[in-house]
Enzyme design. Structure first.
Site, PDB file in Angstrom:
ATOM      1  N   GLY A  89      49.507  42.145 -12.879  1.00 32.90           N
ATOM      2  CA  GLY A  89      50.896  42.526 -12.671  1.00 32.90           C
ATOM      3  C   GLY A  89      51.802  42.488 -13.881  1.00 32.90           C
ATOM      4  O   GLY A  89      52.930  42.999 -13.818  1.00 32.90           O
ATOM      5  N   CYS A  91      53.422  73.894  -6.423  1.00 33.52           N
ATOM      6  CA  CYS A  91      54.495  74.296  -5.533  1.00 33.52           C
ATOM      7  C   CYS A  91      55.077  73.101  -4.786  1.00 33.52           C
ATOM      8  O   CYS A  91      54.878  72.946  -3.575  1.00 33.52           O
ATOM      9  CB  CYS A  91      53.979  75.353  -4.564  1.00 33.52           C
ATOM     10  SG  CYS A  91      53.344  76.764  -5.469  1.00 33.52           S
TER      11      CYS A  91
END
Ligand SMILES: *Cc1c(COP(=O)(O)O)cnc(C)c1O
Length: 414
Positions: free
Chosen positions: A238, A342
């Site tokens: 992390g 798209c």
């Protein structure tokens, strides 16, 4: 750093990125062997004074060459699926340095992992304990386990990569952990060996890590009181990196903040860094295809898209965009760097001041982690090739997908 300008041209170590684009085409992931090793050693060395094992989080970059390189340098691996286990073994990783995290380990995953002889299962639910115990007893084995405790601390990071709050799906709630350990102790084919936590990704400060560690320390004491002693503590991954102007704690500062408690505990320490090792070791090289200035915004349509790199679309991540060739000739404008897919969400970067022309090469920085691994074939686009540079040498570590490969598993109706 591995990706720097020499005479106004961006290099990967001693390889000119123009040459790599010419040789392999774009979009192209370019990794630096030296940067991978530098990042790995930075965290490994920071914990040198205590017994520890770095387990690279495979999900951040699972290319076989990357895994093999890290394995050769002593790294273990944090895996989250049976597929990742197979990859690590294929890449020559040492099973006895593997920890298996993740919420949904299947019976088959568990069986393969037990047969391989992994170091530990990081267990995320009560039900998983019974499942592992069942598989282990069928195989006549003892499964080494640790519980992933959810310490309920706020990692202060993006909600999609925050995992240590009680509303998150991960881990066993702190309040239930003691009972769950007690239950695990009653199962005959489990051996409790550790405790673990992972509170989120891209954390910049050490404080949430320390807060979580304090909670784990209390829990270890409570476990001792009921006769459960542990061999290791797994402090997860992390730790963040710099994408823009963040100032993440360094591996050394992180280690220094954790060290007093870890030394007091005297347990072996497992670490699960992913991004910290892989992010800055890679860039995504892409070519400008069409420039589309409009009255409202200027769009630079490039040959990479959200299928190659979804972090900006998925997490609103800011990733630095560098022109491979720095020229003063063109006018600087503010551009949105977008793909040709798209979807309005298909962008790589917004509002970047660049002097662009068609065919210019751009490098998206910090693309070694959570980048290629999240790529897809959306819009029937083959996935990019990956190369790794080593000084002046370059090695193709994954070939570009051909169109035929995209439909090779599909069948027409009879
Ligand atoms: C994703 C993950 C990691 C690695 O996180 P980074 O932020 O890349 O260091 C470590 N452990 C577990 C359990 C994970 O899910």
């Amino acid at each position: 750093m591995a990706f720097v300008y020499q005479n106004n041209t961006l290099y990967a170590e001693d390889c000119n990125l123009n040459d790599l684009a010419k040789k392999f085409g774009t979009p192209l992931y370019v990794y630096s062997k030296a940067q991978f090793l530098k990042n790995f050693h930075a965290i490994d060395d920071a914990f040198a004074e205590i017994e520890h094992q770095v387990c690279f989080a495979v999900k951040s970059n699972s290319n076989l060459a990357v895994l093999n390189l890290l394995a050769q340098n002593g790294s273990g691996f944090d895996i989250v699926s049976g597929g990742e286990l197979a990859r690590v073994l294929k890449a020559g990783g040492d099973a006895s340095k593997i920890v298996f995290s993740g919420l949904g380990k299947t019976e088959q995953d568990i069986e393969v992992a037990l047969n391989a002889g992994i170091a530990c299962f990081n267990v995320e639910s009560y039900r998983e304990l019974t499942r592992i115990n069942q598989v282990a007893s069928r195989l006549n084995k003892i499964a080494p386990i640790s519980l992933r405790v959810n310490p309920d601390v706020d990692a202060q990071t993006h909600p999609y990569i925050s995992t240590g709050l009680k509303e998150n799906k991960f881990g066993i709630a702190h309040d239930d952990a003691l009972d769950t350990y007690r239950y695990a102790a009653s199962l005959s084919n489990l051996e409790i060996i550790g405790i673990d936590c992972h509170i989120g990704s891209q954390l910049l400060d050490t404080q949430p890590f320390v807060d979580a560690l304090i909670k784990l320390e209390q829990m270890i004491d409570e476990l001792k009181a009921i006769g459960i002693t542990l061999k290791h503590i797994d402090i997860g991954g992390g730790l963040g990196v710099q994408y823009k102007d963040e100032q993440p704690a360094t591996p050394k500062q992180y280690a220094d903040a954790m060290m007093p408690i870890l030394q007091r505990l005297g347990l072996k320490v497992y670490l699960e860094p992913g991004r910290l090792i892989s992010a800055t070791a890679g860039v995504l090289l892409t070519q400008v295809d069409i420039l589309k200035p409009t009255h409202h915004r200027n769009f630079a349509i490039v040959d990479a898209a959200m299928n190659d790199l979804i972090r900006p679309a998925l997490y609103q991540s800011w990733m630095d965009v560098k022109a491979v060739n720095q020229s003063q000739a063109n006018e600087v404008k503010t551009w949105d760097i977008v793909g040709a897919i798209c979807e309005t969400g298909d962008f790589l970067a917004k509002d970047r001041d660049l002097a662009l022309q068609e065919k210019d090469l751009l490098a998206i920085m910090g693309a070694g982690a959570y980048s290629f691994v999240m790529s897809s074939n959306y819009n029937t686009r083959g996935r990019a090739a990956e190369v790794m540079v080593d000084g002046e040498q370059v090695h193709l570590v994954r070939e570009r997908e051909s169109l035929e490969q995209l439909w090779q598993y599909e069948h027409l109706l009879p």
